[in-house]
Write an enzyme that holds these catalytic residues in place. Sequence first.
Site, PDB file in Angstrom:
ATOM      1  N   CYS A 332       0.791  -1.240   0.000  1.00  0.00           N
ATOM      2  CA  CYS A 332       0.000   0.000   0.000  1.00  0.00           C
ATOM      3  C   CYS A 332       0.822   1.289   0.000  1.00  0.00           C
ATOM      4  CB  CYS A 332      -1.020  -0.005   1.127  1.00  0.00           C
ATOM      5  SG  CYS A 332      -0.493  -0.713   2.673  1.00  0.00           S
ATOM      6  N   ARG A 361       7.431 -11.152   4.834  1.00  0.00           N
ATOM      7  CA  ARG A 361       6.995 -11.016   6.225  1.00  0.00           C
ATOM      8  C   ARG A 361       7.713 -12.040   7.073  1.00  0.00           C
ATOM      9  NH1 ARG A 361       0.421 -10.312   5.261  1.00  0.00           N
ATOM     10  NH2 ARG A 361       0.615  -8.506   3.869  1.00  0.00           N
ATOM     11  N   GLN A 379       1.450 -10.836  -3.724  1.00  0.00           N
ATOM     12  CA  GLN A 379       0.100 -10.451  -3.315  1.00  0.00           C
ATOM     13  C   GLN A 379      -0.591  -9.753  -4.484  1.00  0.00           C
ATOM     14  OE1 GLN A 379      -0.094  -7.819   0.121  1.00  0.00           O
ATOM     15  NE2 GLN A 379      -1.592  -9.190   1.040  1.00  0.00           N
ATOM     16  N   ASP A 381      -2.510  -7.378  -5.072  1.00  0.00           N
ATOM     17  CA  ASP A 381      -3.033  -6.187  -4.425  1.00  0.00           C
ATOM     18  C   ASP A 381      -3.690  -5.256  -5.431  1.00  0.00           C
ATOM     19  OD1 ASP A 381      -3.199  -5.260  -1.824  1.00  0.00           O
ATOM     20  OD2 ASP A 381      -1.033  -5.311  -1.565  1.00  0.00           O
ATOM     21  N   HIS A 383      -5.240  -0.955  -5.069  1.00  0.00           N
ATOM     22  CA  HIS A 383      -5.636   0.170  -4.233  1.00  0.00           C
ATOM     23  C   HIS A 383      -6.506   1.092  -5.068  1.00  0.00           C
ATOM     24  CE1 HIS A 383      -1.944  -1.445  -2.373  1.00  0.00           C
ATOM     25  NE2 HIS A 383      -2.694  -1.318  -1.295  1.00  0.00           N
ATOM     26  N   LYS A 462     -12.750  -4.150   7.582  1.00  0.00           N
ATOM     27  CA  LYS A 462     -12.595  -4.914   6.344  1.00  0.00           C
ATOM     28  C   LYS A 462     -13.689  -5.966   6.199  1.00  0.00           C
ATOM     29  CE  LYS A 462      -9.292  -8.148   8.456  1.00  0.00           C
ATOM     30  NZ  LYS A 462      -8.139  -9.023   8.215  1.00  0.00           N
ATOM     31  N   HIS A 508      -8.091  -0.932   0.100  1.00  0.00           N
ATOM     32  CA  HIS A 508      -7.063  -1.955  -0.108  1.00  0.00           C
ATOM     33  C   HIS A 508      -7.824  -3.254  -0.372  1.00  0.00           C
ATOM     34  CE1 HIS A 508      -4.077   0.433   2.489  1.00  0.00           C
ATOM     35  NE2 HIS A 508      -5.248   0.964   2.780  1.00  0.00           N
TER      36      HIS A 508
END
Length: 642
Positions: A332, A361, A379, A381, A383, A462, A508
């Site tokens: 992000c 991670r 990921q 992802d 946005h 979320k 997100h």
Amino acid sequence: MKIILKDGSFKEYENSKSVIEIAADISEGLARVATAGEIDGEVVDLRTVVDKDCELNILTFNDEKGKGAFRHTASHIMAQAVKRLYPETKLAIGPSVADGFYYDVDRETPFTADDLEKIEKEMKKIVKENLPIEQFTKPRNEAIEYFKEKEEPYKVELIEDLPEDETISFYSQGEFTDLCAGPHLMSTKYVKAFKLTSLAGAYWRGSEKNKMLQRIYGTAFPKKAELEEYLNMLEEAKKRDHRKLGKELGLFMMRDEGPGFPFFLPNGMVLKNVLLDYWREIHRKAGYVEISTPVMLSRHLWETSGHWDHYKENMYTTVIDEEDFAIKPMNCPGGILAYQAEPRSYRDLPIRMGELGLVHRHEKSGQLHGLMRVRCFTQDDAHIFMTPDQIKDEIKGVAGLINEVYSLFGFKYHVELSTRPEDSMGSDEDWEMATDALRGALDDLGLPYVVNEGDGAFYGPKIDFHLEDSIGRTWQCGTIQLDFQLPLRFELEYTGADGEKHRPIMIHRVVFGSIERFIGILIEHFAGAFPTWLAPVQVKVLPISDKYLEYGQSVLDQLNAAGIRAEIDTRAEKIGYKIREAQMKKIPYMLVVGAKEEEEKKVSVRSRFAGDEGQKGLEEFIAAIMEETAKKEIREVTKEEK
């Protein structure tokens, strides 16, 4: 007192009553299956006395919290059996978990599978003894002395960590007493169907600095048939284990040189790239643009985003030119910098930026599990930057995209709305507005959901999508997170219709989640037998003998020219052996070629779905498989092939 029940009806009583008495007053059948109660949202024992107005829910094994009470009782029965058979064993903790229960124990001689059979036998005796389970309390200092006398150091340590004025809760059944907050069943007799499933190592209190204990896993059900169904599912899960199939099918590997960092092999890369091609296709259609952001960014960026304060323990850091940098655990902040690359107008919004970003991670070594829990993953992802009045439509658009993807793979799913966690940032007003927006979008979509209190991201609430695989297990993959905080912290702006500067709102979201984890789920969901459009090798050409290699090669060339992923087996083996091996590799189609096929310029088709499909012209076969692939069909296996 007035007791409001789950269905909105109520009961009134002049005198106090226990939860089990109220359950019996409602229905004797309900009392027989009740496992716990829930008073004003707090889970309690059936023996708990109700003495004031409240909302009461009678829990059964069908409720998650009711399951927890049932299986927590099973863990105590197991611990009692262990202490009877092996009294020198020290007990640590024994909670219920998603699929059963466990107890961590410390014994000089580690337990074996044979020991588990003995423990199970003793557990059956304890169940048959029908021992009443009773709860009582002691002051903290007396509780410490009690467990010192019992030579249970782990219990002593747990109590010593509690405040001095804490009252300590105990549960006893027969000669066995344990430190526990509950709740538990009324007697041991109700836990009739159970199985100890495995042994594992576990550090005391989850810290690698502490002693390694032994964890005994088990599960329990009210009925034998339910236990047998679960054990059959476990056996099926073993056959489908993505780590086993990943090796057999040449998809991926893990190495000691890189624990938690997966290596994708050629077949695995084909599978991964097909998924990513599909991802790009559906996102282009949905109005997304694709970006790519650096894998490492400076510390001050992560401080601004809040990750440094809220997520640092999961981040890998380094120093370059005397400045702190972090390898990104999330995409992000990079997406925000991409938004800031140029001035934005309300006419530009919504802007949907997708990124297939590699994140890292720090996961503890004991938590690593094949592709399901890794230290680096891609990921999917995206946005979305938008105006306040676009929030609901964008959430609905993402939910529709997730539904499209999960439906394609045959997944059913359920939805959870996760609210503000304790470790969060931002005002109550922003959180309330964001949560209401998510709730409103779900209501508009008519999607049923449950509320998962306190499990939101630190920057916003979320919606989580939990998909169900072919053997009934659930996996949390897709998520939609609504964020008012990062646009504020990064001072994001757009020019409104009034010519003034305004703050955008940010979503997100992921669909697959971790590509690696999603591949692991797909391997197990399909047991490695992927639909033709996903299969790394779609067709195997099988010449009957060396005399037909040339014709086989020409068939292969035409398949490859059509964009079909095909291979040829040129080994001097019998055709039956070649077919069996192709079946073991779960290849959708086998084309057998010999004298007749060469003469008639045809192929004999065998499929994973229907077995022998007869002779076909090669052009006919190519047209059919290309249509199946283009439609992303999932062909069902016939009864004969099953």
